[in-house]
Each structure stands twice: as C-alpha cells, then as structure tokens.
Design an enzyme around this catalytic site. Structure first.
Site, PDB file in Angstrom:
ATOM      1  N   SER A 387       0.890  -1.175  -0.084  1.00  0.00           N
ATOM      2  CA  SER A 387       0.006   0.074  -0.004  1.00  0.00           C
ATOM      3  C   SER A 387       0.846   1.190  -0.064  1.00  0.00           C
ATOM      4  O   SER A 387       1.673   1.622  -0.983  1.00  0.00           O
ATOM      5  CB  SER A 387      -0.893   0.042   1.198  1.00  0.00           C
ATOM      6  OG  SER A 387      -1.918   0.966   1.125  1.00  0.00           O
ATOM      7  N   LYS A 412      -0.583  -4.065  -3.599  1.00  0.00           N
ATOM      8  CA  LYS A 412      -1.805  -3.376  -3.392  1.00  0.00           C
ATOM      9  C   LYS A 412      -1.858  -2.133  -4.072  1.00  0.00           C
ATOM     10  O   LYS A 412      -1.099  -1.225  -3.537  1.00  0.00           O
ATOM     11  CB  LYS A 412      -1.931  -3.298  -1.857  1.00  0.00           C
ATOM     12  CG  LYS A 412      -3.377  -2.692  -1.699  1.00  0.00           C
ATOM     13  CD  LYS A 412      -3.790  -2.492  -0.207  1.00  0.00           C
ATOM     14  CE  LYS A 412      -5.256  -1.893  -0.076  1.00  0.00           C
ATOM     15  NZ  LYS A 412      -5.267  -0.822  -0.745  1.00  0.00           N
TER      16      LYS A 412
END
Length: 485
Positions: A387, A412
């Site tokens: 992320s 991600k």
C-alpha cells in the site's frame, strides 16, 4: 488485517466528520494535481493533509479520506484523494415508502455509486441492483441491513470495499492517530506450507504491543484463534476476532518454525511509534561511511514528522548515507506516504492517481518539503511491504533516488476512501488505483527491487549494524551497498 486497529491490524482513522454538500459534477478531463496548480489541487492537498472522513447521506457523499485496507490486516490505512462523481439520474422510491433500514442501505449504495472507481460496477447495473435489493432483501433489523450491504459489496468482487460496523469504524478512526487497542499484529495470507495454506502469516508485531512482548515474530503463522482454525479464515474475519475490549484475553495457536505453541494475550491500548533508527559504523571507515538506519513500521499521523526527526538526529552523528527499511510495513495513511517521499526527493512525480477513465491526479515533489535529497539512500522491501509503502518505494526507485533491495512487494495498487454512515458505521470504498512514476500498475504484482537481499539479512536495526560490522555474516558487500549497478 490487524489485531489492533481495531482494525489495522490496526488500521486507524480519525478526523472530524464533514457535513455533506452537493457532489460536484465530474470534470470532463483529468485534472493533474501538484502544489503549484490551481484551486482544485489545493483543495485535494488540504483534504489529504487533513485526512477528513466524509459522511455519506441519502442526499450526497464526498470521498475525502481513504484507507488502504489490504488483503492483510494491518495497522494502517492508505488515505486517498477527493473524488467527484456524476450525479445519478434515477431517484429511489419516495422516502415515505422507505424504512429507516432501507435508508441506511441507500446511504451505502449511494456512497459506492458516487465514489467507486470502476463505473461498470463489475459488469452489472448498479441501479437495478438497488431496486432488487430494496424489493427482495430483508431489512427489518440493523443486522439484516448490514447483511444486505455486505451482500451488495460482495458483487463488486473487491476485497477492499467493505462495511465497517460501528465499533470497527471507531477503532479505525482512532488507530490512524497512533493509539491502538488490540494485540498488535499485522497479518496476511501466508505462502503455502507443504502445498496448502496452514493459517495466517504474521507480517509484523507492533513494537511494545502484547504480541511482541509474547515473542511472536514476523514469519510466524497463526493456526487458530480461540480454538477456531485459521486455515481457511478470511483476514478480515481474523481481524474481527483479534479485536475486542481493552483488558480482554485471546488464545492464539502459533507456529514458529517447527514449533507449535499456545499464547494467551491480553488486549491493550498502546501508542505506536512508527520509526526506529540507529547510527551504524563500518569498522575502520571514515565518517563518510557512517550509515543511518531508519525502520518505518507504519504510516500513521506521526510518520513523516518521525522520519524527519530521525534524519536530524542521525546527521548530528555525521551520518552521510541512509537506509530506509520498509519491510513488513503494510501501509497507512496515503498523505503520510506522499509527505515522506517529499522528504527524500526535491523534484519528480511521486504517484499517478487513476480511475477507469485514466489519470485523474498527479502528486509531485517540488522541493518545499525536502530534507534529505542528496545523501545516498537504500530502501529495503519484501512481500510484506504494501500500500502506502509501495507508493513510497516505487517513487524512490523510479526517480532513481534510491537503490531498492529485497523481493517483490505485496502488490496493493488501489486506494480506498472511508465514508461515515449515519448510524456510526463506515464504508471503505475503492476510489482509485495508482501507478508509479514509470507508469507501472503494481496491483497484484508489486514493486520489483533493483537487487535481491541475502536470505540471512537481518530484520532489525541491531542486526543491520552487526551486518555492516561483519558483512560476511550476512553475505553483504557493504562497500557496494549504495551502488546502483
């Protein structure tokens, strides 16, 4: 999934809730954002810095804060951009014909309708789904309504778009501030053991949290939670089970290497310091070979300031080069990721924010926040880097600001916004995907490092310094650590 966080593995989120206003119409063409652009750019920057949670109402929603909820539960959220969306063209049934539960369902439906990044809604008519659900799905109690919302979100086939019931949403909001309640575990799906999944992998244990105190470490596997097998458990289900009231206990079955043990942990409230640092020296070297090691464990609201403080203290010890360790950092607040990139960069694109129509916004470094743009820099990553960590690693790699070591990251590549619903629950909605400065979509692929790390490479600051003192112990060529090729 985290045990803390109440969520994020503590994924937190906080901030004042803004009153809704009419949603602006979507611009005809993408707008590129940087600190030098016009009013919309400044508006988005303010939203990111303020990390405001938007309230979804039957009348309007405004996506302003986002959370990077990964396939692992982690204490961190990737907060995202403010997006506008087209006004919907069909009205729901008259409010007089709707119950309170119907209206809550419609709040959730409208939040997704306005903010979801894929306007095909996974190939279905979002309006027809609304009509069928209002007609066919039972919504007589709050739990039935939550079930209907979860059923609706499942049709998107997007694990990151999910309902946060009131207690989880409350924990999420507090967690982004760095104050967590839980056992302090960041978890994810493990690599198969002997060909089949065996549980949930521990990505990291928060420093000072109950799990770390009990000796649970990165790489351990959770086989069961309170006698319930974790072999086929979804990480969000696991995160829910790991959460609970402060002072309550939980029994975990942990696989550490070949050893299985039971650990009873008491949930605690603790403060997570996102940065640990150390000055390391290579014996017999000059000051120019002093290396500052900075381990960033999560992107909470203290992250950028803590990184700046670590750099300042290390420079006081005549450090001339830095190592930024992002291994097992599963993400956090998107704005903090942008600000930390600006610390290390004086110019260049940090990330492209995209939706199904293409690039919507661009975040760039302009030199205003630069602290350390010239010293040699190495970034360490692994499959637990996710992320916001991937945004940072990708920006530093693609701008050739750092040499990246390790293994491909988690992958991600999507950003969520979190909407507050009127009953105190929340809705995490995927509002965008991102691309690195080289226009690489890393979703499900990850950031590819420049070089691998030796299998024996240490995972903490003490081990890293020991490795520099004795490079043969970890198969490291310290003299070429910062050399790109």
């Amino acid at each position: 999934a985290s045990s803390s966080h109440h969520h994020r593995t503590g994924a937190p989120m906080l901030l004042p809730v803004r009153r809704p206003h009419a949603a602006p119409s979507r611009p005809a063409s993408p707008r590129h954002v940087s600190s030098s652009l016009g009013p919309r750019s400044r508006q988005v920057d303010r939203v990111l810095r303020g990390s405001t949670v938007a309230r979804a109402s039957p009348a309007a929603t405004d996506a302003s804060a986002s959370a990077g909820l990964g396939r692992r539960a982690v204490v961190g959220m990737a907060l995202a951009v403010s997006l506008s969306a087209p006004a919907y063209c069909r009205a729901p049934p008259p409010s007089s014909a709707l119950t309170e539960e119907n209206l809550l369902f419609l709040e959730a439906w409208r939040a997704v309708d306005r903010a979801y990044y894929d306007k095909s809604f996974n190939g279905q008519s979002w309006f027809r789904y609304r009509e069928r659900a209002l007609r066919d799905d039972p919504m007589n109690t709050r739990q039935e309504t939550y079930a209907a919302i979860k059923k609706m979100l499942a049709t998107l086939d997007d694990p990151f778009t999910r309902l946060l019931e009131p207690e989880k949403f409350k924990s999420l909001r507090s967690g982004t501030q760095g104050a967590l309640t839980g056992v302090g575990l960041s978890i994810g799906y493990p690599l198969a053991l002997n060909g089949s999944p065996a549980g949930l992998s521990v990505m990291s244990a928060a420093p000072g949290g109950p799990a770390e105190k009990a000796g649970i470490m990165s790489g351990d596997v959770i086989l069961a939670i309170d006698d319930t097998s974790a072999q086929d458990m979804d990480i969000y289900d696991a995160a829910d089970r790991l959460q609970g009231p402060e002072g309550s206990s939980i029994d975990l079955t942990i696989l550490s290497g070949a050893d299985t043990r039971h650990v009873v942990l008491k949930r605690e409230r603790y403060t997570l310091n996102p940065v640990r640092s150390r000055m390391c020296e290579i014996p017999g070297s000059e000051d120019s070979s002093k290396i500052g090691y900075i381990k960033l464990t999560t992107f909470n609201q203290n992250a950028a300031g803590s990184v700046k403080e670590a750099i300042k203290k290390l420079r006081e010890n005549n450090v001339k080069a830095f190592v930024l360790d992002l291994r097992n950092n599963s993400g956090g607040l998107f704005p903090e990721g942008i600000e930390i990139a600006k610390i290390w960069m004086d110019k260049g694109v940090i990330v492209y924010i995209c939706d199904s129509r293409g690039v919507r916004d661009i975040y760039e470094a302009d030199g205003a926040s630069t602290v350390a743009a010239s010293e040699p820099l190495v970034v360490l990553v692994n499959k637990g880097t996710a992320s916001a960590s991937e945004i940072l690693a990708g920006a530093l790699k693609d701008n050739k600001r750092a040499v990246v070591y390790g293994e491909p990251t988690y992958g991600k590549g999507k950003i969520q916004s979190v909407f507050a619903l009127s009953d105190g629950s929340g809705l995490a909605v995927t509002v965008a995907r991102y691309e690195t400065p080289a226009r690489t979509d890393i979703d499900k692929v990850g950031v590819t490092p420049d070089r691998p790390l030796p299998a024996s490479f240490p995972t903490d600051e003490d081990g890293f310094c020991s490795c520099l003192r004795d490079p043969a112990s970890c198969n490291l060529n310290a003299a070429r650590l910062f050399v790109r090729s």
